[in-house]
Design a protein around this motif. Structure first.
Motif, PDB file in Angstrom:
ATOM      1  N   ASP A 175       0.825  -1.203   0.000  1.00  0.00           N
ATOM      2  CA  ASP A 175       0.000   0.000   0.000  1.00  0.00           C
ATOM      3  C   ASP A 175       0.861   1.255   0.000  1.00  0.00           C
ATOM      4  OD1 ASP A 175      -2.436   1.194  -0.132  1.00  0.00           O
ATOM      5  OD2 ASP A 175      -2.725   1.311   2.024  1.00  0.00           O
ATOM      6  N   ASP A 219       1.987   4.370  -2.091  1.00  0.00           N
ATOM      7  CA  ASP A 219       1.704   5.180  -3.265  1.00  0.00           C
ATOM      8  C   ASP A 219       3.012   5.857  -3.673  1.00  0.00           C
ATOM      9  OD1 ASP A 219      -1.079   6.673  -4.408  1.00  0.00           O
ATOM     10  OD2 ASP A 219       0.843   7.662  -4.774  1.00  0.00           O
ATOM     11  N   ASP A 231       6.994  -2.439   5.066  1.00  0.00           N
ATOM     12  CA  ASP A 231       6.154  -1.378   5.600  1.00  0.00           C
ATOM     13  C   ASP A 231       6.370  -0.131   4.759  1.00  0.00           C
ATOM     14  OD1 ASP A 231       4.668  -0.286   8.226  1.00  0.00           O
ATOM     15  OD2 ASP A 231       6.138   1.191   7.530  1.00  0.00           O
ATOM     16  N   ALA A 232       5.276   0.487   4.338  1.00  0.00           N
ATOM     17  CA  ALA A 232       5.368   1.620   3.418  1.00  0.00           C
ATOM     18  C   ALA A 232       6.205   2.758   3.998  1.00  0.00           C
ATOM     19  CB  ALA A 232       3.973   2.107   3.044  1.00  0.00           C
ATOM     20  N   ALA A 249     -15.722   9.572   7.270  1.00  0.00           N
ATOM     21  CA  ALA A 249     -15.791   8.472   6.320  1.00  0.00           C
ATOM     22  C   ALA A 249     -15.744   7.127   7.032  1.00  0.00           C
ATOM     23  CB  ALA A 249     -14.619   8.562   5.349  1.00  0.00           C
ATOM     24  N   THR A 250     -16.422   6.155   6.452  1.00  0.00           N
ATOM     25  CA  THR A 250     -16.399   4.823   7.042  1.00  0.00           C
ATOM     26  C   THR A 250     -15.162   4.079   6.584  1.00  0.00           C
ATOM     27  OG1 THR A 250     -17.733   4.169   5.169  1.00  0.00           O
ATOM     28  CG2 THR A 250     -18.880   4.537   7.235  1.00  0.00           C
ATOM     29  N   GLY A 251     -14.937   2.953   7.205  1.00  0.00           N
ATOM     30  CA  GLY A 251     -13.727   2.186   6.888  1.00  0.00           C
ATOM     31  C   GLY A 251     -13.814   1.516   5.535  1.00  0.00           C
ATOM     32  N   GLY A 252     -13.874   2.281   4.516  1.00  0.00           N
ATOM     33  CA  GLY A 252     -14.075   1.727   3.185  1.00  0.00           C
ATOM     34  C   GLY A 252     -12.845   1.063   2.602  1.00  0.00           C
ATOM     35  N   SER A 253     -11.704   1.577   2.913  1.00  0.00           N
ATOM     36  CA  SER A 253     -10.536   1.053   2.209  1.00  0.00           C
ATOM     37  C   SER A 253     -10.025  -0.209   2.876  1.00  0.00           C
ATOM     38  CB  SER A 253      -9.441   2.116   2.171  1.00  0.00           C
ATOM     39  OG  SER A 253      -8.440   1.799   3.084  1.00  0.00           O
ATOM     40  N   ALA A 267      -7.698  -3.149   4.308  1.00  0.00           N
ATOM     41  CA  ALA A 267      -6.399  -3.154   4.971  1.00  0.00           C
ATOM     42  C   ALA A 267      -5.367  -3.669   3.988  1.00  0.00           C
ATOM     43  CB  ALA A 267      -6.455  -4.091   6.173  1.00  0.00           C
ATOM     44  N   PRO A 268      -4.149  -3.215   4.135  1.00  0.00           N
ATOM     45  CA  PRO A 268      -3.111  -3.682   3.219  1.00  0.00           C
ATOM     46  C   PRO A 268      -2.999  -5.199   3.270  1.00  0.00           C
ATOM     47  CG  PRO A 268      -2.208  -2.331   4.998  1.00  0.00           C
ATOM     48  CD  PRO A 268      -3.677  -2.285   5.118  1.00  0.00           C
TER      49      PRO A 268
END
Lengths: 212, 410
Positions: B178, B180, B237-238, B360-364, B366-367
C-alpha cells in the motif's frame, strides 16, 4: 503508564498509524522529532510531501508500534496527501497558540480534509495546542482550545515541542484511547503479530533521513 | 566537458547532449544553464530592468507571508542561506517570481530550488530568477506548481505506469504494501531532487534537466528505484520503505553510477510514451479533483438535504462515462485504466451514500499481507547508512561544515 521499548524489540502486538495535521508552521515536524527522538531544533526545514517516524511503546502490557506521519501544511499540498490518511487510527490536529487563525483552520479546513479522506470512522482525534512556551505572545487561551476540542469530540492537550511540555503525554493519551477502542484494533494486529525488523538497521529515527 | 568553450556550444544536438550528460564544469554552469534552458532568451525578450522592477513589485507579493516563512527554513544548515543576507536574496527572487507569474505565485519547493541555484551560481539572483522562469513556464510539465499541484500529480501517476512497465516486481510490491509512489517521489519532482540527492549529484541531474527536460526526472527516478530495487523488495512497511529510500537517495554520492543507470540502464524512454501516460493521467487527476470538489460540497451541505446524493451519483457516472469515451483512441491496454478509474469513482460514490454526515467509514481495505520477497539483497551497501553530506552538501562547495551527524536539515 507507557514505557518506551527498544527499537530492536521485534515482538509487536499492535501497529498503529497516527497522522499529524495542521497549518504550516504550527510545529508538526517539531512534535514528531520531539516525540520520536526527544530533541528540538529551531532550524527545521519546511516539510515537502510527507515525513514519517516510528516509535515503539509498551502500554497496558501491549507492545505497540506507532507509525507517525507528518505532512506539509501548505494549502497546495492538500490534495497530494489523500493516500496518507488511509488506515489512520489516531489523528492529531495541531494549532499554534500564538496564531488564532491556525485554530480556526482546524475546523474550516483540516477537519474537512479528514472527512474527505479518513477511512476509520472511529479514529481517535486529538487537538494539540502547541508552542505554549511563547508566554505573552499567546493569543489562544486554554479554555478556547479545550472548548473547541470538546465541541468536536476530540481529546485536548497543550504542548511545547520546544521546551518539551506534555509531548509524550499527548501521544500516550492518544494511544490509550485507541487501545480502548476495539473497532480500531481489529486489523492493527492482524498483519503485524510479529514484526521482524530488517537486520540492516533498526534504530533509525527521524534524524537519519532528510526532511523533505 | 573539455570542448565546451565559453560563448560557443557545439552545433550538433547529439554531441551537446552527450557532453552535457557527462557533466558541465562548475565554472561554466551559469552560462550553459542559461543557454540550454532558454533562460537567456527569456531574459533577452524582456526589458533590461525587468528583474529589478519585479523585485520592487515583489515587496507587495500576495505570497509574502509564505515566502518569508519558508525562506527561514531553506537549507537551514547552509551557512549563507541561513544568514540574513542569504535569506534576503532568496526572498527577493521568490517574491519577484511570484509577481512575475502571479497565476502560480509561490509554492514551497521553489525555495529549495532557488536556494540551491543561488549557491551554484555564485549568488546571482537574476540568473536564478530566469532559470526558475524557464523551468516553471517552459521545461516542467504544465501545472506542476499550479493550485492543487495537478501537474505534479499527473507526473506521479505517469511515473507509476512507467514503474509497472520497467520494474514490474517493484510495482507489485508497492501495491502489496500500500505504498503510493507519490510518497516517495513528490519531492523528487517538485524540488527537482534538490532535497533528496547530494548536491553534487543534483548538479549533474540539473545539467541534463535544463537541456533535455522533465524526461530526466523520470530517468533519475527509475534509476534510483532500479538501483535499490532489491533492498526495497525486502521492506514490508510503506513508511519504513519511504525512509530507507530517502536515506539511500541522500547518500547517492556515486553520481556516475546513478547517471549511467538513468541514461543507459533503464532502457528506452521515448517522450511519446511519457506524453501518452500524461494525457491519460491528466484526465484522471482532473476527474479526481472534480470528484473531490463535489464530495466536499456534499459534506459541507450534509445533515440537511437528501438531494445531494443523486447529484453526486450522476456526476460520478458522467465522469466515468466521459473518461471511457476519451480513452477510445488510446491503446488497448489503456482501457483497463479507464475501468479502474470508473470503478474508483463508483466506489467513491458508494462510500458517499453510506456516510452522509460524518467521518468516512472504513471503506478502504487493509493492506494485504506481503508476499515474501524472492531475491536476496544486492551488494549496494545499506541504504539506511548515515546521510552525512546529503542534499545541502552544496555547502561543501562553499567550504562549509557538514552537519555533525544525521539529518543535515534540522
Amino acid at each position: 503508564m507507557a514505557v518506551e521499548l527498544q527499537a530492536t524489540d521485534s515482538v509487536i502486538d499492535f501497529t498503529i498509524k497516527i497522522l499529524l495535521l495542521g497549518d504550516s508552521g504550527v510545529g508538526k515536524t517539531s512534535l514528531l522529532t520531539r516525540f520520536a527522538h526527544d530533541s528540538f531544533d529551531e532550524k527545521v526545514a519546511s516539510t515537502i510531501g510527507v515525513d514519517f517516524a516510528v516509535k515503539k511503546l509498551s502500554v497496558y502490557d501491549k507492545r505497540v508500534k506507532l507509525t507517525v506521519w507528518d505532512t506539509a501544511g501548505q494549502e497546495k499540498f492538500r490534495t497530494l496527501t489523500s493516500t496518507f490518511y488511509r488506515g489512520a487510527k489516531g489523528i492529531i490536529l495541531v494549532y499554534d497558540v500564538s496564531r488564532p487563525d491556525t485554530l480556526r483552520h482546524l475546523e474550516e479546513q483540516w477537519m474537512r480534509e479528514l472527512e474527505l479522506y479518513g477511512t476509520e470512522a472511529d479514529a481517535v482525534r486529538m487537538v494539540v495546542a502547541n508552542k505554549v512556551d511563547v508566554g505573552d505572545a499567546r493569543r489562544v487561551s486554554w479554555h478556547e482550545g479545550s472548548d473547541f476540542a470538546r465541541r468536536h469530540g476530540c481529546l485536548f492537550v497543550e504542548t511545547s515541542a520546544k521546551t518539551n511540555i506534555a509531548v509524550a503525554n499527548a501521544f500516550e493519551e492518544l494511544v490509550l484511547k485507541i487501545l480502548e477502542t476495539p473497532s480500531l484494533l481489529e486489523d492493527a494486529g492482524a498483519h503485524s503479530g510479529t514484526v521482524r525488523l530488517d537486520s540492516l538497521q533498526s534504530g533509525y529515527g527521524v534524524y537519519d533521513y532528510c526532511y523533505c | 566537458m573539455p570542448y565546451i568553450e565559453k560563448e560557443r556550444l557545439p552545433n550538433s544536438e547529439s554531441k551537446l547532449k552527450e557532453m552535457i550528460r557527462k557533466g558541465v564544469p562548475p565554472t561554466l554552469r551559469h552560462w550553459v544553464w542559461m543557454e540550454v534552458s532558454g533562460a537567456r532568451k527569456k531574459k533577452a525578450s524582456h526589458a533590461e530592468s525587468y528583474y529589478s522592477i519585479m523585485v520592487k513589485a515583489g515587496e507587495e507579493s500576495a505570497n509574502k507571508k509564505d515566502i518569508e516563512m519558508d525562506s527561514q527554513h531553506t537549507f537551514p544548515e547552509h551557512p549563507w542561506l541561513s544568514s540574513a543576507d542569504g535569506q534576503a536574496a532568496l526572498r527577493r527572487v521568490l517574491q519577484a517570481y511570484s509577481v512575475h507569474n502571479d497565476r502560480v505565485g509561490y509554492v514551497r519547493a521553489m525555495n529549495v530550488i532557488v536556494g540551491l541555484m543561488l549557491v551554484a551560481l555564485n549568488r546571482n539572483e537574476e540568473a536564478a530568477f530566469w532559470l526558475l522562469a524557464a523551468l516553471v513556464e517552459d521545461i516542467l510539465y504544465p501545472g506542476t506548481y499550479s493550485r492543487n499541484l495537478e501537474g505534479c500529480q499527473v507526473e506521479m501517476r505517469a511515473l507509476d505506469e512507467l514503474i509497472s512497465t520497467k520494474l514490474p516486481r517493484l510495482h507489485e510490491h508497492f501495491t502489496a504494501i500500500d505504498l503510493d509512489i507519490s510518497m516517495l517521489a513528490t519531492d523528487w519532482y517538485l524540488c527537482l531532487y534538490s532535497l533528496s540527492l547530494p548536491s553534487e549529484t543534483v548538479m549533474r541531474v540539473w545539467d541534463a534537466l535544463f537541456f533535455e527536460g522533465p524526461k530526466i526526472l523520470f530517468r533519475v527516478a527509475l534509476a534510483l528505484l532500479k538501483i535499490y530495487e532489491e533492498h526495497m523488495l525486502r521492506v514490508k512497511d510503506a513508511g519504513e520503505l519511504m525512509m530507507r529510500m530517502r536515506n539511500a537517495a541522500a547518500t547517492m554520492h556515486q553520481r556516475d553510477v546513478l547517471l549511467a543507470t538513468a541514461f543507459d540502464g533503464i532502457g528506452g524512454l521515448p517522450m511519446a510514451t511519457i506524453d501518452r501516460f500524461r494525457e491519460l493521467k491528466q484526465r484522471e487527476v482532473e476527474e479526481m479533483l472534480a470528484g473531490r470538489g463535489i464530495k466536499a460540497e456534499v459534506l459541507a451541505g450534509a445533515g440537511g438535504s437528501s438531494g445531494t446524493s443523486p447529484a453526486m451519483e450522476k456526476a460520478a457516472k458522467e465522469a466515468a462515462e466521459k473518461m471511457k469515451q476519451g480513452f477510445g483512441k488510446f491503446m488497448a491496454g489503456v482501457t483497463k485504466l479507464a475501468d479502474k478509474t470508473a470503478e474508483q469513482l463508483a466506489r467513491m460514490n458508494t462510500r458517499e451514500d453510506q456516510q452522509q454526515p460524518a467521518v468516512a467509514t472504513g471503506g478502504s481495505p487493509a493492506p494485504a499481507p506481503v508476499p515474501a520477497p524472492a531475491a536476496p539483497s544486492a551488494a549496494l551497501g545499506s541504504p539506511g547508512a548515515s546521510s552525512e553530506g546529503s542534499a545541502v552538501a552544496a555547502a561543501a562547495q562553499e567550504g562549509a561544515e557538514k552537519a555533525p551527524s544525521g539529518n543535515p536539515f534540522i
